[in-house]
Structures are given as structure tokens and as C-alpha cells.
Design an enzyme around this catalytic site. Sequence first.
Site, short mmCIF file in Angstrom:
data_model
loop_
_atom_site.label_atom_id
_atom_site.label_comp_id
_atom_site.label_asym_id
_atom_site.label_seq_id
_atom_site.Cartn_x
_atom_site.Cartn_y
_atom_site.Cartn_z
N ASP A 33 1.14 35.93 44.24
CA ASP A 33 1.01 35.05 43.07
C ASP A 33 1.91 35.53 41.92
OD1 ASP A 33 -0.34 37.35 42.53
OD2 ASP A 33 -2.14 36.38 41.74
N HIS A 228 30.33 41.49 45.85
CA HIS A 228 29.03 41.23 45.24
C HIS A 228 28.03 42.34 45.56
CE1 HIS A 228 29.88 36.65 44.78
NE2 HIS A 228 30.47 37.38 43.87
N ASP A 245 30.29 45.27 36.74
CA ASP A 245 30.40 43.85 36.37
C ASP A 245 29.03 43.46 35.84
OD1 ASP A 245 30.57 41.09 36.24
OD2 ASP A 245 31.66 40.89 38.13
N ASP A 256 30.31 37.81 30.70
CA ASP A 256 30.61 38.24 32.07
C ASP A 256 31.79 39.21 31.99
OD1 ASP A 256 31.09 38.47 34.77
OD2 ASP A 256 31.74 36.40 35.06
N HIS A 328 39.79 36.85 45.47
CA HIS A 328 39.05 35.87 44.65
C HIS A 328 39.97 35.28 43.59
CE1 HIS A 328 38.68 38.83 41.35
NE2 HIS A 328 38.30 39.73 42.26
N HIS A 332 36.86 31.73 36.02
CA HIS A 332 35.97 30.57 36.15
C HIS A 332 35.48 30.22 34.76
CE1 HIS A 332 32.67 33.46 35.61
NE2 HIS A 332 33.31 34.24 36.48
N HIS A 339 28.87 30.99 36.17
CA HIS A 339 29.93 30.18 36.78
C HIS A 339 29.68 28.77 36.26
CE1 HIS A 339 30.30 33.31 40.24
NE2 HIS A 339 30.90 33.69 39.14
N GLU A 362 39.83 37.71 35.39
CA GLU A 362 39.28 38.84 36.12
C GLU A 362 40.02 39.20 37.40
OE1 GLU A 362 35.51 37.90 38.15
OE2 GLU A 362 35.45 36.06 36.97
N TYR A 366 41.41 45.54 45.70
CA TYR A 366 40.37 46.23 46.49
C TYR A 366 41.03 46.74 47.77
CZ TYR A 366 38.09 43.06 43.27
OH TYR A 366 37.75 42.36 42.14
N ARG A 383 38.54 46.01 39.12
CA ARG A 383 38.58 44.67 38.51
C ARG A 383 38.44 44.86 37.01
NH1 ARG A 383 35.14 42.41 41.35
NH2 ARG A 383 33.20 42.37 40.16
N GLU A 385 37.66 42.39 33.73
CA GLU A 385 37.24 41.01 33.44
C GLU A 385 36.89 40.83 31.97
OE1 GLU A 385 33.63 39.73 35.46
OE2 GLU A 385 34.17 37.62 35.11
N1 GLY Z 1 29.91 38.25 37.70
C1 GLY Z 1 30.36 37.27 38.57
C2 GLY Z 1 31.77 36.99 38.38
O1 GLY Z 1 32.49 37.80 37.85
O2 GLY Z 1 32.24 35.94 38.72
MN MN Z 2 33.32 36.35 36.43
MN MN Z 3 31.82 39.25 36.49
#
Ligand code: GLY
Ligand code: MN
Ligand code: MN
Length: 416
Positions: A33, A228, A245, A256, A328, A332, A339, A362, A366, A383, A385
Site C-alpha cells: 500500500d 543510463h 548527470d 539537466d 546519442h 533535447h 525531455h 550534451e 564513451y 559527457r 551537459e
Molecule cells: N538526464 C537525461 C539526459 O541527459 O537526457
Molecule cells: Mn539531457
Molecule cells: Mn542529463
Amino acid sequence: MIHQKRRQELLSRLSKGAVVIVSTNSEQKRNSDVCYPFRPDSNFWYLTGFEEPDAIAVFSEKNYSVFLRPKDETKEIWNGLRLGVDLAPKKLLADQAFDIDKFFEKIHSLINNKSVIYFDAPGNGGWKDNSSTNIHNHKINSIYESVLHPLNPHISEMRLIKDKNEVKNMQKAANLAADAHLKAMKLSQPGLFEYHITAGFDSNFRKRNSEHAYPPIVASGENACILHYTENSKELKDGDLILIDAGCEINGYASDITRTFPINGKFTDAQKEIYEIVLDAQRAAIASIKPGASSNLPHEVASEIITKGLIKLEIMKTPNDLSKFYMHNTGHWLGLDVHDVGSKLVENKFREFISGMVTTVEPGIYIRKDDRIDSKYWGIGIRIEDDVLVTESGNHVLSEKAIKDIDAIEHFMSEA
Ligand code: GLY
Ligand code: MN
Ligand code: MN
């Protein structure tokens, strides 16, 4: 007031006779619950400002009605106060309010044969019907025997351009997250675990009444090559980098931010070589952002710099191999959702940047273990960002307080 204005603006973009039906989420069960912390549906929140679960708004040029959970003494003692049907019209500036369980009974009076209904079946977590949104959709269809028009594309166009107040919230979210990243640089040292660093973010966000905007990625060493990675459970090793991140929400608006830095405060030469490529790519991608520029330009610019850099270091031989190391996109949209809504394409062409849009930038590299690559690069994942607001004159980096130059990071981390 702002929500009323948004509803009017939305209606002005829709067909004559438009009736909008938009619902928020139900609470989601975690186990037994116990529920996950509740977060309203972004579209619903944007149009109503109402933050309780299980509610539906129906509005047209003539009427604004809200369906919501009724007052319930026992449930309010156990789980918290509810606005309730009586107070809702005044508080939400609605013409009328009803018990949500009366929706299918009352909706007839809000719609007629000439109505053009805009409605999206709720996604996962949608109103009262977590598993079978199609039934929900079907029920509405069968009642009105009309074609439902999708609402999302119209709201998305509005949400894509942020007003001053939204930008203020996003700047606050970026400032708070940038500050938490700086604190993580100070905290980092070999022997700690990734969850210690994660806990620093939890604490910094919660102390300012904020939450993570998404599960944070705290990835040391080769874990950074898992895009991820959210286990956040490994020991921080001397000589490794850590990629973080993490971003937060202020009044629903996300930041982000990703920073990558050496756990012990000092980059190795190999780490510097890769970091500099990513940073060059990121700076050039940001510099390409201005009104009228293609929204794909940052990705083109970053990809070219990363390609040249990796070929120069003999990590890859041809531009065709780029996706092995950079798999990637470069950015975004960012807003109420991390996103955020808004297509990148309009009539099959990349849309142009317009003042008021917010995008992430970003790029990353890798490098997983591969016998064809010099082993000094194995396990490096980097990365960087930032969150970038398009302005009349170019852009503004909302997250600029989070340092990213090699010298600046090393100096900052060496200070007590
Ligand atoms: N934190 C997710 C991205 O960077 O898109
Ligand atoms: Mn992002
Ligand atoms: Mn991110």
C-alpha cells in the site's frame, strides 16, 4: 491567472467549437500500500496549476469545468487535505466543479454535436485507468461518436516557448543543480561510494524543497560508458573519472546538468585528451545556438569536432565509426519535462531556434575496452551537459555556474 491565459491561448490555436479534455495522473503503486511520490501530469499542470492526483479539466470558449476528488474526512486524516468540489471553482477560476466519479455522467452537458473534442488518452499513470488507457479513450469515443483530435501537438508548441516566469524557474533549477555539482566536486575522493555522492545531491535538492527531475546518474570509472547507469553503488577509485548527470525541479521546471571530473581532483593526460575534445565540441555547439539557426546545428557541430578529435587520437579510423563512441544526440528540449515536448522537425525539416526555447547541449565520448584502441583510453566516459536558453541576441547558458574547464576544476578541487 497565468493558467487562464494559457487555456485561452490554447483555444485560440484550435478549431472553432473546440472542447479540451485534459487529465492528470493517478498515484502509482510502488509496493503493497505504498505509492511513489506524486508528480502531476505536465500538460494538466501547465493548463490548470492544480497539483492533486485524479483530476480532469474540460474547457471551451464558454465553460471551464474541473472534475476532482471530493472531500473525504477519513482519507484526509490518513493521506492529506483535498481541495474538494466546493472550493475548487474559486481556487482554480473554474465555472463549476464536480466529483471525478461523475465525469461520464456530467460530460454530456459540456459537449454537443458541434463540439470538436481535443483529447489525448493518458499515458502510463493516467487518470484512474493505469493499465487500459484504450478503454478510457474508447469510452469517450463511444459516448460522443466523434473523432477525437490529438491535443499534444498544440500544447507542445506552446510549451516549447518559455515565458519570463518559466525562465525564472528554470534559472533557479539550474542554479541549484549547478551548486550541487560544485559541492560534489568538493566531496569526491577515492574510497567513497557513488551513493555518497548521490546522497549529496538528494540532500542539496531537498534542503531547498526541490526534487530530482530524473534519477541521477553517478557513474565512476567505466560505469560512465553505460548511458543510463543509475545503480550508483560502486566504490570511487583513485585515478578514475566520475560522470554525474543530475538535475532538479523548481515549481515543476527541470534542470539537466552533467559534469565529469577526476575523483582525486587531477586529470590524467589520457583523460585530458578526451575531455578537451568533448569540451571543444560542447562550446562550439553552444556558440551555434541563436534565433534562426537550425535546431540540428549543435549536433552537427559537436559531431564534427568529436569525429576529428577521435581520428586524430587514432581511436577511430573513419567518420562512420562515430556512433560507437558517441551514440546519442547533442540535445533535447527542456522544461516541465526533462525531455520536454516539442518536435525537432516541422514538415520534415529541422525547426529553427526561436527566442524562449530551452535546449540541453550534451556531447559525450564513451570508450569501452577494445583491443584495437590504446588501453590508456579504456573505460573513459565523458559527457558535459548544460541548459541553454535561446535569447533575442543568441543564447544564455542557464547552468553556467557549474565550472567545466580543466584548470578551473583542478584548482577548485584542490582548494580546502
Ligand atoms: N538526464 C537525461 C539526459 O541527459 O537526457
Ligand atoms: Mn539531457
Ligand atoms: Mn542529463
